[in-house]
Design an enzyme around this catalytic site. Sequence first.
Site, PDB file in Angstrom:
ATOM      1  N   SER A 197     -12.757 -65.417 -27.754  1.00 26.36           N
ATOM      2  CA  SER A 197     -11.607 -66.118 -27.184  1.00 26.36           C
ATOM      3  C   SER A 197     -11.971 -67.291 -26.431  1.00 26.36           C
ATOM      4  O   SER A 197     -12.595 -68.279 -27.068  1.00 26.36           O
ATOM      5  CB  SER A 197     -10.810 -65.256 -26.017  1.00 26.36           C
ATOM      6  OG  SER A 197      -9.579 -65.771 -25.906  1.00 26.36           O
ATOM      7  N   ASP A 208     -19.216 -78.184 -32.660  1.00 26.39           N
ATOM      8  CA  ASP A 208     -18.552 -78.883 -33.430  1.00 26.39           C
ATOM      9  C   ASP A 208     -18.904 -80.643 -33.060  1.00 26.39           C
ATOM     10  O   ASP A 208     -19.053 -81.596 -33.906  1.00 26.39           O
ATOM     11  CB  ASP A 208     -17.025 -78.961 -33.507  1.00 26.39           C
ATOM     12  CG  ASP A 208     -16.520 -77.559 -34.412  1.00 26.39           C
ATOM     13  OD1 ASP A 208     -17.726 -77.056 -34.933  1.00 26.39           O
ATOM     14  OD2 ASP A 208     -15.523 -77.847 -34.721  1.00 26.39           O
ATOM     15  N   LYS A 222     -11.938 -64.282 -32.086  1.00 24.37           N
ATOM     16  CA  LYS A 222     -10.274 -64.423 -31.583  1.00 24.37           C
ATOM     17  C   LYS A 222      -9.961 -65.804 -31.387  1.00 24.37           C
ATOM     18  O   LYS A 222     -10.319 -66.516 -30.423  1.00 24.37           O
ATOM     19  CB  LYS A 222     -10.303 -63.583 -30.280  1.00 24.37           C
ATOM     20  CG  LYS A 222      -8.937 -63.605 -29.756  1.00 24.37           C
ATOM     21  CD  LYS A 222      -8.913 -62.511 -28.450  1.00 24.37           C
ATOM     22  CE  LYS A 222      -7.457 -62.279 -27.928  1.00 24.37           C
ATOM     23  NZ  LYS A 222      -7.152 -63.756 -27.260  1.00 24.37           N
TER      24      LYS A 222
END
Length: 282
Positions: A197, A208, A222
């Site tokens: 999460s 990224d 999640k």
Amino acid sequence: MAALLTAYGLGVATAVPAPSRVEPAAHDDGLLEEATDRIVTSADPPVSRDELREAAISGMLRSLGDPWARYYPPQEYEDFTGWLNGDHKTVRPEPEIGDVVVDREEKLTVIRVAVFTRGVGSQVRAAAYGSPAVVLDLRGNPGGLLDEAVETASAFLDSGPVVTYERRGEVARVISVTSPGDSRVPVVVLVDKGTASAAEIVAGSLRDRDRAVIVGSTTFGKGTVQEPVRLSDGSAVELTVGRYLTPAGHNLEGVGIEPDITADSSDAERRGRAVLDGLTGS
């Protein structure tokens, strides 16, 4: 009134009234309350209205097929929100040693984040300040508050997106860096299958944005966001209201984050330190 006798199972019988042309009167408060009245007055062993209402709410949530939807009784919800906000820690039975643990060394700082409760992001930012390199340990971190995850990632980014939040019925919202952080300090993020999460938001954002090397094993996966809705008696239902995407547009639900360097839990920190040695020339 004549009755039919219906048998089923092994030696079990129940008297069922014969069909009648008389329709039952509608209950003033609707079918659910009518069923509650009948069960409370007739069931053996006895059951309370509160128990039945909690069971009904839980049943409705199960019908959604959403593994994250749940019901919180009033005291449990108060304890849970207090724990997230750092007010008290009654939900977790084990002794607390702090949600952020910092080990400062000559060549690097190891920051272990157990869960993203209120204030964690600013603690991470303060711990990382001035360090020659950072190991951010998110192993076993189940998540927590979204804004604290954003603040944590922001500690290592100067600007730009951290996560995209897509809420049902609304235009997708890009959540950006809260305030400029240290975009030059080398960072390794340690993850494992217990990283989930909000912790995946941090790891996914830094990966990224080319700000960290991810070391460990594949994370939980999640990619949805839950929000509690408070009910009039102080209880709450927590519902999935949207999903998040990493800056590169990846939805992690059921997929997780694949590490850049695979390592089991016992070896992850050593491998992470080796990566930082290579990045800093130590």
